[in-house]
Design an enzyme around this catalytic site. Structure first.
Site, short mmCIF file in Angstrom:
data_model
loop_
_atom_site.label_atom_id
_atom_site.label_comp_id
_atom_site.label_asym_id
_atom_site.label_seq_id
_atom_site.Cartn_x
_atom_site.Cartn_y
_atom_site.Cartn_z
N SER A 1 7.51 4.17 5.43
CA SER A 1 8.81 4.25 4.78
C SER A 1 8.63 4.35 3.28
O SER A 1 7.61 4.84 2.81
CB SER A 1 9.68 3.05 5.15
OG SER A 1 11.03 3.33 4.86
N HIS B 1 4.58 -7.41 -0.25
CA HIS B 1 4.28 -8.72 -0.81
C HIS B 1 4.95 -8.92 -2.17
O HIS B 1 5.33 -7.95 -2.83
CB HIS B 1 2.76 -8.87 -0.95
CG HIS B 1 2.03 -8.81 0.35
ND1 HIS B 1 1.38 -9.90 0.90
CD2 HIS B 1 1.83 -7.79 1.23
CE1 HIS B 1 0.82 -9.56 2.04
NE2 HIS B 1 1.08 -8.28 2.28
N ASP C 1 0.88 -1.16 0.00
CA ASP C 1 0.00 0.00 0.00
C ASP C 1 0.92 1.22 0.00
O ASP C 1 1.88 1.28 0.77
CB ASP C 1 -0.87 0.03 1.25
CG ASP C 1 -2.00 -0.98 1.22
OD1 ASP C 1 -2.03 -1.83 0.31
OD2 ASP C 1 -2.86 -0.93 2.12
#
Length: 303
Positions: free
Chosen positions: A263, A161, A104
């Site tokens: 981050s 992921h 995301d």
């Protein structure tokens, strides 16, 4: 003679400049390593009152959505930061021609890698080899390819992921600073991503083995990266910058690891990859959403 409209506009711009100065001062001119260590300790406190107040403050100052989390309650602020999601929370684009977003994020600088450089923010570029810890060969392998800078804010889901079916070939941890990675800092600190602590994760993607590289970059209050597919994943800093060979295989959408706050993750692809049409800076992406298109299989290199 300045008009009323021009005067108001200049006043607004001056106020915005002052706010940027204050933001930069508060998030970068304090002892960054000390603040990061303190946050790492404080966020893990499991005392109920501390937990509840810190999570409430986090939700007050950040845009946080916990409705899709696997758990309804968390023992600490840190547990909420690194929360897992329900298995159905992020549909993964199954098209084998698509490289998906690994996290995301808010899309930052993106485009084509040219003359060994890519952009940190509009008008400010940096050397890819510097981002990769001086690995000129790896930088050259991405020449003419596509890149995307994905910024995770403090309130976002912090796990990342596999963007495709892949084999992880190696991981290298690079020590560095912990500058904030928000747009204000990106405009003021040259080659910021090349200064911060980071990791270089080399992947062989799809059956053709396309050489894609992920570079997770740490930031203030973060400086924590965990890789679930590595025995050393919980202690990358102790590897001394050695390149760790691995043959871990992950299916598209499988969890790779997580940041311990917000981050940035830079995705680097070789020539032949194209960014998804219509992507614009500032767009919000989710895990599994289309990010790039792989080369035509006819032109794909063989392993």
């Amino acid at each position: 003679m300045m008009t009323v409209t021009e005067f108001r506009l200049r006043r607004i711009l001056a106020q915005l400049g002052a706010q940027e100065d204050l933001n930069f001062l508060l998030t970068n001119r304090l002892p960054r390593r000390l603040a990061t260590r303190f946050m790492g300790w404080f966020s893990r406190i499991e005392q109920p009152l501390v937990r509840d107040l810190s999570i409430a403050a986090w939700r007050l100052f950040c845009e946080v959505d916990l409705s899709d989390a696997q758990e309804a309650r968390f023992p600490s602020l840190h547990a909420a930061f690194v929360r897992a999601l329900r298995t159905d929370a992020r549909p993964i684009d199954a098209d084998p021609a698509i490289l998906t977003s690994p996290c995301d994020a808010i899309l930052g600088a993106h485009g084509r890698i040219e003359a060994g450089r890519l952009y940190q923010i509009k008008g400010l570029s940096y050397r890819l080899a510097d981002l990769l810890g001086g690995d000129e060969g790896l930088a050259q392998s991405h020449e003419g390819g596509a890149y995307a800078t994905l910024r995770l804010t403090a309130g976002m889901y912090h796990r990342f992921h596999a963007p495709h079916d892949l084999r992880v070939e190696s991981v290298r941890h690079i020590w560095g600073d912990t500058w904030n990675v928000n747009p204000i800092a990106l405009k003021r600190v040259e080659a910021l991503f090349c200064r911060n602590e980071r990791a270089v994760i080399r992947l062989a993607v799809a059956e053709a083995g396309h050489a894609v590289t992920l570079v997770p970059v740490a930031a203030i209050l973060v400086a924590g990266l965990r890789l679930g597919f590595l025995p050393e994943g919980a202690a990358l800093r102790r590897t001394g910058g050695r390149t760790l060979a691995t043959s871990a295989r992950l299916g598209k959408g499988a969890e790779m690891g997580w940041f311990e706050h917000g981050s940035t993750l830079v995705v680097l692809a070789p020539a032949g990859f194209d960014l998804r049409p219509g992507l614009v800076e500032g767009a919000r992406l989710r895990v599994g959403a289309p990010l790039m298109r792989l080369p035509d299989p006819v032109a794909s290199p063989m392993l």
